[in-house]
Design a protein around this motif. Structure first.
Motif, PDB file in Angstrom:
ATOM      1  N   PHE A  96      35.611  43.029  39.488  1.00 40.52           N
ATOM      2  CA  PHE A  96      35.858  41.592  39.661  1.00 40.52           C
ATOM      3  C   PHE A  96      35.470  40.838  38.397  1.00 40.52           C
ATOM      4  O   PHE A  96      34.553  41.233  37.673  1.00 40.52           O
ATOM      5  N   LYS A 135      47.911  42.163  49.294  1.00 46.20           N
ATOM      6  CA  LYS A 135      47.518  41.277  48.199  1.00 46.20           C
ATOM      7  C   LYS A 135      46.009  41.216  47.999  1.00 46.20           C
ATOM      8  O   LYS A 135      45.515  40.538  47.107  1.00 46.20           O
ATOM      9  N   GLY A 136      45.219  41.892  48.841  1.00 42.80           N
ATOM     10  CA  GLY A 136      43.761  41.765  48.814  1.00 42.80           C
ATOM     11  C   GLY A 136      43.118  42.559  47.695  1.00 42.80           C
ATOM     12  O   GLY A 136      43.625  43.599  47.271  1.00 42.80           O
ATOM     13  N   MET A 137      42.002  42.038  47.150  1.00 45.41           N
ATOM     14  CA  MET A 137      41.196  42.798  46.206  1.00 45.41           C
ATOM     15  C   MET A 137      40.437  43.878  46.964  1.00 45.41           C
ATOM     16  O   MET A 137      40.184  44.963  46.458  1.00 45.41           O
ATOM     17  N   LEU A 138      40.004  43.518  48.199  1.00 44.11           N
ATOM     18  CA  LEU A 138      39.361  44.478  49.092  1.00 44.11           C
ATOM     19  C   LEU A 138      40.172  44.496  50.374  1.00 44.11           C
ATOM     20  O   LEU A 138      40.807  43.504  50.734  1.00 44.11           O
ATOM     21  N   ARG A 139      40.139  45.658  51.081  1.00 46.02           N
ATOM     22  CA  ARG A 139      40.887  45.777  52.322  1.00 46.02           C
ATOM     23  C   ARG A 139      39.960  46.261  53.434  1.00 46.02           C
ATOM     24  O   ARG A 139      39.085  47.084  53.188  1.00 46.02           O
ATOM     25  N   HIS A 182      35.955  48.030  43.452  1.00 47.85           N
ATOM     26  CA  HIS A 182      36.885  47.160  42.766  1.00 47.85           C
ATOM     27  C   HIS A 182      36.140  46.462  41.639  1.00 47.85           C
ATOM     28  O   HIS A 182      34.943  46.246  41.728  1.00 47.85           O
ATOM     29  N   TYR A 195      40.267  38.052  49.247  1.00 43.50           N
ATOM     30  CA  TYR A 195      40.387  37.572  47.881  1.00 43.50           C
ATOM     31  C   TYR A 195      39.141  36.766  47.540  1.00 43.50           C
ATOM     32  O   TYR A 195      38.726  35.894  48.320  1.00 43.50           O
ATOM     33  N   ARG A 201      31.865  40.676  34.069  1.00 45.25           N
ATOM     34  CA  ARG A 201      32.639  41.722  34.748  1.00 45.25           C
ATOM     35  C   ARG A 201      31.696  42.525  35.630  1.00 45.25           C
ATOM     36  O   ARG A 201      30.685  43.046  35.152  1.00 45.25           O
ATOM     37  N   SER A 221      31.393  45.376  39.089  1.00 39.08           N
ATOM     38  CA  SER A 221      32.098  46.299  39.975  1.00 39.08           C
ATOM     39  C   SER A 221      31.316  46.458  41.268  1.00 39.08           C
ATOM     40  O   SER A 221      30.105  46.660  41.249  1.00 39.08           O
TER      41      SER A 221
END
Lengths: 387, 291
Positions: free
Chosen positions: A258, A287-291, A256, A332, A250, A252
């Protein structure tokens, strides 16, 4: 596999400048090993120490179990292909290749046979009587290889041998060198600053920087599991961001958390996170983990190279999907695409593409100002355009 | 446009060369024609080959320790000139070659200092240099003074062939070093490393790489020493006490005795022999470097 050369704590300085800093390196029989690094990293010096043209200030050079630091070059069972070939201009192709055999007083019939064998290995049959100065770069290169191999050395040293060739010829020669190495079974030690060349030819890659070895491994290891930010940046393109390891698997970063596949870090340990540009998927923003916002798009044929601004940090992404400048996109990232590295002296020095894009922006702005200046001539108007 | 530009460039080049062309016609070509003209004419300027024949047939009687005998005067003088010139050239080469090699291996600063030191004597008039050697080599000169100071006794040098050779070597030594040095300074260090890599020890590198690659320099050095020392005249008179009459002395002697036609004939024959010699050496040089 049998060790053929061992460097133990080898150091070398020129005029008080440390060029090699305690290098340890084992080289095995029948291996294609590449010393890779930017200019001034010590790779050529390492090669010259093995060849006997330089003497290490400190440390041991062991060749097949024997310390050879004081053995002169002509008594070492090692031959070199020099950067600019260094063919003898007063001798023809045949005599260049026969040079080491004549020195050893090999019988004439055997010289003929061995030189011919070498010339056919490098596809230069029929060139025996030609003057070496009349040959093309690629042909001279082949003569240099034949001349270095005819004495049947245990190890062949190649000092950026392809640097002077054009791209197409270089690709062909890479393949050919690899084939020659397999056919002869001789250990090749190849020096280059071209990472693509290193990855495509080598069994083992040694990445060097500032006189130290940064990483030793197979091309796949070096690419997928770089040990520090220097290696990650030097081999291919990399986005390198600051992260914190929360626990095993895990991590970060960029605001976010991940999933990843790395283990063995302390809880809360600060780390460098590497994501290769081709491993990022573009998805709709929600839908993105990052924008982020696209700031530039470059078409490179196989794919687009886009720069995405994510909270001020610029990422490089390679994608076959078309996106436009100023478009808001989501990213993603698969767990396997995330590679975690320990913090090192190189942390924070590489892997941010903002300098990359800013340079382009600055050049653009300068051009605009120059254009304005040419059009108007009057200083007041220039002041207006700045304000 | 392009054609015009290159045309005007050629014009500039021709204009720049003009003074030299005029100079060389006036002072090289015309005098040579005069030499040939005088060589093949008699006092009334009628065509004759007598002057040439005289060179090959004139005899005189020599008396020395070996007895009295008749010799071909000018052939003997020519052979003596050739012998002393060859000895001087060989000595220049034997000392000049390693010296040029050492200079080319020195640091850049040392190189320019050494080259300047070699050239400085060339700035002085060669008559003055020859006079200086007279004072050095005389029986009561500096060299003998030095020897006797060391308690080694005096030796008689002045008036021997050795003195003439010393004078020639001293005068022409720079002409041997400079061309060899300039070839060696340009030689790629990587070639020497390659030879070491391919199994040559120091002597092997010298024999198989440095020597053949420096041959053009050696040949021009040999040419530049051999030719002037064959035709030199002053050195033999001053350092040889006039005992070793050389071909240059013969020309000068005939000239001062006002035998202009025979002087021209000797000069003409010498010139033809030297031209053939140079052509031969040039062929040799081309052959060795063209492989």
């Amino acid at each position: 596999m049998k060790k053929i050369i061992e460097l133990k704590g080898v150091s070398k300085s020129f005029d008080g400048q440390l060029v090699l800093d305690h290098i340890d390196l084992d080289i095995y029989d029948n291996e294609f090993l590449t010393l890779l690094g930017p200019s001034g990293c010590g790779k050529t010096t390492t090669l010259r120490i093995i060849g006997g043209f330089e003497t290490a200030d400190e440390g041991e050079v062991i060749f097949m179990g024997e310390e050879i630091s004081s053995v002169p070059p002509h008594k070492r069972n090692v031959n070199t292909v020099f950067q600019r070939y260094a063919l003898f201009p007063h001798l023809n192709v045949f005599e260049n290749v026969a040079f080491p055999l004549r020195e050893k007083k090999v019988p004439k019939a055997e010289i003929d046979q061995r030189v011919n064998e070498m010339l056919s290995l490098v596809a230069l049959k029929g060139f025996e009587k030609r003057s070496v100065t009349s040959l093309s770069g690629g042909q001279q290169q082949r003569v240099a290889i034949a001349r270095a191999l005819v004495g049947r050395p245990k190890v062949l040293l190649l000092d950026e041998p392809l640097a002077a060739l054009d791209l197409k010829l270089r690709k062909d020669m890479q393949q050919e060198l690899k084939n020659i190495q397999k056919a002869t079974g001789i250990t090749f030690i190849f020096v280059t600053h071209d990472q693509e060349e290193a990855l495509s030819m080598s069994d083992t890659v040694v990445v060097m920087s500032e006189g130290r070895i940064q990483q030793i491994g197979t091309p796949i290891d070096i690419y997928n599991e770089p040990k520090n930010a220097f290696v990650a940046d030097f081999i291919g393109e990399s986005n390198i961001v600051d992260g914190v390891m929360l626990r095993d698997r895990r991590v970060s970063f960029s605001g976010h958390v991940f999933d990843c596949v790395d283990e063995g870090f302390e809880p809360k340990e600060p780390v460098d996170v590497v994501i290769r540009p081709e491993d990022v998927d573009i998805v709709p923003e929600e839908k993105g983990m990052l924008r982020g916002v696209v700031t530039s798009v470059t078409f490179l044929g196989v794919h687009y190279e886009i720069i995405v601004d994510i909270d001020g940090f610029k990422w490089m992404i390679q994608t076959t999907d078309f996106v436009d400048v100023d478009e808001h996109i989501g990213l993603y990232i698969e767990p396997e695409a995330i590679h975690i590295m320990k913090k090192s002296e190189y942390s924070g020095m590489f892997g941010d593409y903002s300098s990359f894009s800013m340079e382009l922006d600055e050049i653009g702005e300068l051009e605009q100002i120059e254009e304005l200046g040419e059009l108007t001539e009057e200083p007041e108007k220039e002041g207006e355009s700045e304000g | 446009m392009k054609k015009k530009a290159s045309g005007s460039l050629a014009l500039v080049q021709r204009l720049a060369l003009a003074p030299y062309s005029v100079w060389s016609v006036l002072f090289i070509v015309v005098p040579l024609i005069f030499v040939a003209y005088y060589a093949f004419t008699d006092l009334q300027f009628h065509f004759t080959t007598d002057n040439i024949t005289r060179f090959f047939t004139a005899t005189s009687v020599v008396a020395d320790e070996a007895g009295t005998r008749e010799v071909h005067t000018y052939l003997l003088i020519f052979m003596r000139s050739l012998k002393l010139a060859v000895i001087s050239t060989v000595i220049c080469l034997l000392f000049g070659y390693p010296f040029a090699y050492l200079i080319s291996k020195a640091s850049e600063r040392t190189q320019s200092v050494l080259i300047t030191l070699i050239m400085i004597p060339m700035w002085m008039n060669f008559l003055i240099r020859t006079y200086a050697w007279m004072t050095i080599l005389q029986d009561t000169g500096i060299f003998n003074g030095f020897l006797s100071m060391l308690g080694l006794g005096r030796i008689h040098i002045i008036g021997t062939e050795s003195a003439v050779v010393i004078g020639m070597v001293y005068d022409y030594f720079p002409y041997m070093i400079l061309p060899i040095y300039s070839v060696m300074a340009k030689m790629d260090v990587k070639l020497i490393e390659a030879a070491r890599d391919l199994g040559c020890n120091g002597a092997g590198v010298l024999r198989r790489v440095i020597w053949p690659l420096s041959l053009p320099g050696v040949i021009s050095g040999v040419t530049m020493v051999l030719i002037p020392s064959i035709s030199t005249f002053y050195i033999s008179q001053k350092l040889g006490n006039g005992k070793f009459y050389l071909i240059g002395d013969a020309i000068e002697g005939q000239y001062t005795a006002n035998n202009l036609h025979f002087a021209a004939a000797i000069a003409f024959i010498l010139m033809v022999i030297l031209l053939f010699g140079m052509a031969f050496m040039q062929r040799f040089a081309n052959k060795r470097t063209a492989v």
